[in-house]
Structure formats: C-alpha cells, structure tokens
Design an enzyme around this catalytic site. Structure first.
Site, PDB file in Angstrom:
ATOM      1  N   HIS A  33       0.947  -1.143  -0.062  1.00 25.60           N
ATOM      2  CA  HIS A  33       0.167   0.070   0.092  1.00 25.60           C
ATOM      3  C   HIS A  33       0.955   1.089  -0.161  1.00 25.60           C
ATOM      4  O   HIS A  33       2.126   1.409  -0.037  1.00 25.60           O
ATOM      5  CB  HIS A  33      -1.088   0.016   1.205  1.00 25.60           C
ATOM      6  CG  HIS A  33      -0.419   0.060   2.550  1.00 25.60           C
ATOM      7  ND1 HIS A  33      -0.920   0.570   3.587  1.00 25.60           N
ATOM      8  CD2 HIS A  33       0.960   0.088   3.001  1.00 25.60           C
ATOM      9  CE1 HIS A  33      -0.217   0.404   4.759  1.00 25.60           C
ATOM     10  NE2 HIS A  33       0.961   0.230   4.240  1.00 25.60           N
ATOM     11  N   CYS A  52       5.987   6.012   4.214  1.00 32.62           N
ATOM     12  CA  CYS A  52       4.730   5.113   3.782  1.00 32.62           C
ATOM     13  C   CYS A  52       4.053   6.017   2.599  1.00 32.62           C
ATOM     14  O   CYS A  52       3.195   5.302   1.977  1.00 32.62           O
ATOM     15  CB  CYS A  52       3.593   5.168   4.850  1.00 32.62           C
ATOM     16  SG  CYS A  52       4.160   4.188   6.244  1.00 32.62           S
ATOM     17  N   HIS A  58       4.861  -0.012  -0.365  1.00 32.18           N
ATOM     18  CA  HIS A  58       5.566  -0.542   0.325  1.00 32.18           C
ATOM     19  C   HIS A  58       4.804  -1.773   0.866  1.00 32.18           C
ATOM     20  O   HIS A  58       3.710  -1.587   0.747  1.00 32.18           O
ATOM     21  CB  HIS A  58       6.167   0.102   1.655  1.00 32.18           C
ATOM     22  CG  HIS A  58       5.188   0.414   2.513  1.00 32.18           C
ATOM     23  ND1 HIS A  58       4.551   1.769   1.965  1.00 32.18           N
ATOM     24  CD2 HIS A  58       4.869   0.400   3.732  1.00 32.18           C
ATOM     25  CE1 HIS A  58       3.625   1.958   3.165  1.00 32.18           C
ATOM     26  NE2 HIS A  58       4.021   1.110   4.099  1.00 32.18           N
ATOM     27  N   HIS A  60       3.499  -5.362   3.782  1.00 28.43           N
ATOM     28  CA  HIS A  60       3.486  -5.720   5.134  1.00 28.43           C
ATOM     29  C   HIS A  60       2.832  -7.309   5.103  1.00 28.43           C
ATOM     30  O   HIS A  60       2.104  -7.726   4.203  1.00 28.43           O
ATOM     31  CB  HIS A  60       2.643  -4.890   5.970  1.00 28.43           C
ATOM     32  CG  HIS A  60       2.873  -3.653   6.189  1.00 28.43           C
ATOM     33  ND1 HIS A  60       3.888  -3.247   7.052  1.00 28.43           N
ATOM     34  CD2 HIS A  60       2.358  -2.557   5.457  1.00 28.43           C
ATOM     35  CE1 HIS A  60       4.115  -1.867   7.009  1.00 28.43           C
ATOM     36  NE2 HIS A  60       3.122  -1.338   6.264  1.00 28.43           N
ATOM     37  N   ASP A  98      -4.770 -10.575  -0.541  1.00 25.27           N
ATOM     38  CA  ASP A  98      -3.403 -11.295  -0.304  1.00 25.27           C
ATOM     39  C   ASP A  98      -2.663 -11.056  -1.708  1.00 25.27           C
ATOM     40  O   ASP A  98      -3.305 -11.247  -2.743  1.00 25.27           O
ATOM     41  CB  ASP A  98      -3.435 -12.786  -0.124  1.00 25.27           C
ATOM     42  CG  ASP A  98      -2.183 -13.320   0.290  1.00 25.27           C
ATOM     43  OD1 ASP A  98      -1.553 -12.857   0.905  1.00 25.27           O
ATOM     44  OD2 ASP A  98      -2.091 -14.626  -0.208  1.00 25.27           O
ATOM     45  N   HIS A  99      -1.465 -10.702  -1.457  1.00 25.38           N
ATOM     46  CA  HIS A  99      -0.702 -10.514  -2.653  1.00 25.38           C
ATOM     47  C   HIS A  99      -1.301  -9.327  -3.454  1.00 25.38           C
ATOM     48  O   HIS A  99      -0.966  -9.630  -4.760  1.00 25.38           O
ATOM     49  CB  HIS A  99      -0.063 -11.534  -3.239  1.00 25.38           C
ATOM     50  CG  HIS A  99       0.791 -12.289  -2.604  1.00 25.38           C
ATOM     51  ND1 HIS A  99       0.449 -13.053  -1.520  1.00 25.38           N
ATOM     52  CD2 HIS A  99       2.121 -12.428  -2.732  1.00 25.38           C
ATOM     53  CE1 HIS A  99       1.460 -13.767  -0.953  1.00 25.38           C
ATOM     54  NE2 HIS A  99       2.669 -13.192  -1.571  1.00 25.38           N
ATOM     55  N   GLU A 143      -0.096  -4.950  11.596  1.00 25.12           N
ATOM     56  CA  GLU A 143       0.374  -4.532  10.308  1.00 25.12           C
ATOM     57  C   GLU A 143       2.136  -4.814  10.639  1.00 25.12           C
ATOM     58  O   GLU A 143       2.810  -5.215   9.580  1.00 25.12           O
ATOM     59  CB  GLU A 143       0.555  -2.918  10.138  1.00 25.12           C
ATOM     60  CG  GLU A 143       0.861  -2.274   8.865  1.00 25.12           C
ATOM     61  CD  GLU A 143       0.764  -1.004   8.584  1.00 25.12           C
ATOM     62  OE1 GLU A 143      -0.085  -0.658   7.720  1.00 25.12           O
ATOM     63  OE2 GLU A 143       1.101  -0.106   9.656  1.00 25.12           O
TER      64      GLU A 143
END
Length: 155
Positions: A33, A52, A58, A60, A98-99, A143
């Site tokens: 994100h 960020c 980037h 998590h 996811d991903h 996170e």
C-alpha cells in the site's frame, strides 16, 4: 445467507455473562500500500506519511485475528465452526487482499487511505454480513509486530 438485526448490546438482561464464549481464528496475508491524501501536495504528504508515502508502495505481512463472542449452540457446543470461519476469512479477505496492492486492487481503498485502521474496518465490513448478529465480531490486525488496530475498538 441469514441477516440479523440484534446485536449484543440489545440482548435481554437474562443472559448470564458466564455463558459468553470468545472464539478466535488467526490468518495471515501480504499486501502492499501507499498512504497519501489526494488533496495534499507532495511536501505535505511526505511530512505526514513519511516513508509510507513512497511512490513505489511498500508491503506488510499482516496478521489477522477474527474474534467472535456469544453463546455457543446448545447442541453442537460451537459458537461457530472453525472450518467454516476459516473458509469465510479465506473467501472474503485472503483471496481479496493477499498479494494485492491495496490502493490499486481493492475497491474500498479507491476512496479511503489503506491505513491499518481502515483495513481493519474494511475487513469487519466484509465479514459482518455473514455472521449471525447475535454474535459479536471483532477484528485485530497487526501491520507489524508493534503496530496493530482493532475494530470495533471496544466490545
């Protein structure tokens, strides 16, 4: 799919709090994100969001815990079948986030910033319609090991 209108705070006072049970299921997903406010210039976004705000995004490794609270069924002893709960989380959250790049791939974040707080709320909103409203739902989303959000914040 059954929809209900009663929440824990509306239950009658004859429910004994010692009958309440909490059930938790933990899953993991990875996502990228970027935090930014479209109304601000680059300088203001960098000032507020720091790293960020990276234009290359980037990622998590999120740890998601879904908590349910209510009174288990008298016949089965289940508050919820954990296989069913796991499948629901897989279908509604993991397969959806996811991903993924949350900013670009997840519809809800086209209008809101994908902060850990907002991600936790979106997860709640995606799961709530499938869970009997006589059962409370709580989302805990890590996170990082040191940053987490809960939604709703109180039970």
């Amino acid at each position: 799919r059954r929809r209900h209108t009663r929440y824990w705070r509306d239950w009658s006072s004859d429910v004994c709090s010692s009958d309440l049970t909490a059930l938790y299921r933990t899953e993991h997903f990875n996502a990228a994100h970027r935090l930014l406010c479209g109304e601000w210039d680059e300088h203001k976004n960098k000032e507020v969001f720091g790293k960020c705000f990276s234009p290359n995004f980037h990622g998590h490794n999120y740890k998601l815990t879904v908590g349910l609270k209510g009174i288990p069924d008298e016949k089965t002893g289940y508050l919820a079948d954990t296989k069913w709960l796991s499948a629901l989380i897989q279908r509604q959250i993991i397969e959806y986030m996811d991903h993924r790049n949350l900013n670009l791939d997840v519809e809800e974040f086209s209008k809101i910033n994908p902060t850990v707080e907002n991600i936790a709320r979106v997860i709640y909103e995606r799961l709530r319609p499938f869970i009997d409203t006589q059962i409370d739902l709580k989302i805990e989303l890590y996170e990082t090991e040191r940053n987490r959000a809960e939604y709703p914040a109180t039970w």
